[in-house]
Design a protein around this motif. Sequence first.
Motif, short mmCIF file in Angstrom:
data_model
loop_
_atom_site.label_atom_id
_atom_site.label_comp_id
_atom_site.label_asym_id
_atom_site.label_seq_id
_atom_site.Cartn_x
_atom_site.Cartn_y
_atom_site.Cartn_z
N ALA A 1 0.69 -1.15 0.12
CA ALA A 1 -0.16 0.13 -0.01
C ALA A 1 0.65 1.14 0.09
CB ALA A 1 -0.85 0.19 1.19
N THR A 2 1.90 1.33 0.80
CA THR A 2 2.76 2.33 0.76
C THR A 2 3.49 2.74 -0.50
OG1 THR A 2 3.54 1.82 3.06
CG2 THR A 2 4.97 3.32 1.86
N VAL A 3 3.68 1.57 -1.30
CA VAL A 3 4.45 1.84 -2.83
C VAL A 3 3.46 2.33 -3.71
CG1 VAL A 3 5.60 0.58 -4.54
CG2 VAL A 3 6.39 0.23 -2.35
N LEU A 4 2.33 1.83 -3.57
CA LEU A 4 1.15 2.28 -4.36
C LEU A 4 0.98 3.45 -4.27
CD1 LEU A 4 -1.23 -0.91 -4.63
CD2 LEU A 4 0.26 -0.06 -6.41
N GLY A 5 0.73 4.18 -2.98
CA GLY A 5 0.35 5.31 -2.62
C GLY A 5 1.43 6.49 -3.07
N PHE A 6 2.71 5.77 -2.77
CA PHE A 6 3.88 6.77 -3.28
C PHE A 6 4.05 6.77 -4.74
CE2 PHE A 6 8.28 7.32 -4.55
CZ PHE A 6 8.61 8.63 -3.93
N TYR B 205 -5.47 16.31 5.43
CA TYR B 205 -5.61 18.04 5.34
C TYR B 205 -4.62 18.44 4.13
CZ TYR B 205 -5.03 22.71 7.07
OH TYR B 205 -4.96 24.20 6.95
N LEU B 206 -3.29 18.07 4.51
CA LEU B 206 -2.20 18.85 3.45
C LEU B 206 -2.61 18.35 2.10
CD1 LEU B 206 0.87 17.33 5.32
CD2 LEU B 206 -0.01 19.75 5.23
N LEU B 207 -3.25 17.39 1.91
CA LEU B 207 -3.63 16.88 0.46
C LEU B 207 -4.67 17.61 0.05
CD1 LEU B 207 -3.05 13.09 0.31
CD2 LEU B 207 -1.85 14.56 -0.93
N ARG B 208 -5.81 17.80 0.96
CA ARG B 208 -7.08 18.70 0.54
C ARG B 208 -6.81 20.06 0.37
NH1 ARG B 208 -12.24 18.09 -1.09
NH2 ARG B 208 -13.63 19.18 0.15
N HIS B 209 -5.87 20.45 0.88
CA HIS B 209 -5.52 22.08 0.86
C HIS B 209 -4.29 22.13 -0.18
CE1 HIS B 209 -8.19 22.06 4.35
NE2 HIS B 209 -8.39 23.15 3.96
N SER B 210 -3.75 21.24 -0.73
CA SER B 210 -2.93 21.29 -1.72
C SER B 210 -1.57 21.75 -1.37
CB SER B 210 -3.23 22.17 -2.85
OG SER B 210 -4.38 21.83 -3.62
N ARG B 211 -1.17 21.42 -0.11
CA ARG B 211 0.07 21.41 0.36
C ARG B 211 0.96 20.57 0.10
NH1 ARG B 211 -1.29 24.55 5.99
NH2 ARG B 211 -2.61 26.33 5.06
N VAL B 212 0.51 19.22 -0.35
CA VAL B 212 1.50 18.23 -0.78
C VAL B 212 0.73 17.73 -2.11
CG1 VAL B 212 2.15 15.92 -0.18
CG2 VAL B 212 2.05 17.63 1.48
N VAL B 213 1.49 17.46 -3.06
CA VAL B 213 0.90 16.89 -4.45
C VAL B 213 0.56 15.37 -3.99
CG1 VAL B 213 1.34 16.35 -6.70
CG2 VAL B 213 2.29 18.50 -5.52
N ALA B 214 -0.93 15.04 -4.31
CA ALA B 214 -1.18 13.81 -4.39
C ALA B 214 -0.84 12.74 -5.27
CB ALA B 214 -2.96 13.91 -4.26
N ASN B 215 -0.82 13.37 -6.50
CA ASN B 215 -0.30 12.39 -7.53
C ASN B 215 0.96 12.33 -7.69
OD1 ASN B 215 -3.30 11.46 -8.16
ND2 ASN B 215 -3.58 13.27 -9.14
N ALA B 216 1.47 11.21 -7.99
CA ALA B 216 3.17 11.21 -8.71
C ALA B 216 3.14 11.92 -9.98
CB ALA B 216 3.55 9.68 -8.84
N ARG B 217 4.11 12.36 -10.43
CA ARG B 217 4.41 13.06 -11.66
C ARG B 217 4.63 11.89 -12.75
NH1 ARG B 217 6.12 17.47 -8.19
NH2 ARG B 217 4.44 18.74 -7.81
N ARG C 247 1.50 6.15 -7.01
CA ARG C 247 0.41 6.57 -7.63
C ARG C 247 -0.59 7.83 -6.85
NH1 ARG C 247 -2.00 0.76 -9.78
NH2 ARG C 247 -0.33 0.56 -11.03
N ASN C 248 -0.75 7.62 -5.75
CA ASN C 248 -1.43 8.86 -5.20
C ASN C 248 -1.59 8.38 -3.63
OD1 ASN C 248 -3.85 10.08 -4.08
ND2 ASN C 248 -4.57 10.32 -6.25
#
Length: 134
Positions: free
Chosen positions: A66-71, A122-134, A73-74
């Motif tokens: 799950a960690t690798v998938l999250g990192f 919270y960080l993701l919702r407020h765009s302080r961290v990018v959710a999707n990998a580039r 992908r999203n």
Amino acid sequence: MEYLAGIVIALVVSLFATLVGFDKERSFYPAVLVVIASYYGLFAVMGGSLQAVLSESVVMAVFLVATVLGFKRNLWVVVAALAIHGLFDFFHGHFIFNPGVPSWWPMFCLTYDVVAAIYLAYLLRHSRVVANAR
């Protein structure tokens, strides 16, 4: 006390990471999840139970995937995995006998995991961290 400690420590670590800028890197919370997922394995080794080591290794592998998938992908997957690990903490003793787990650990880890999940959300919702990998 264990619940309060989990909440306070998760907030201190998360706020510190934001203040210093650690969490600007997408890898910060996945790295936190890797560490969180490894503790039960450590406790199994400390308790001297091969059966617990094997059981905890299977669970740890699920969270590492799950960690690798999250990192890769999203990061919302990491939010979910942190929250699910908190739920796992609540039921852990019903599924796996691990003599090395301190009696206070499941409550502490449950609250730490949930607070970290909420903070990352919270960080993701407020765009302080990018959710999707580039």
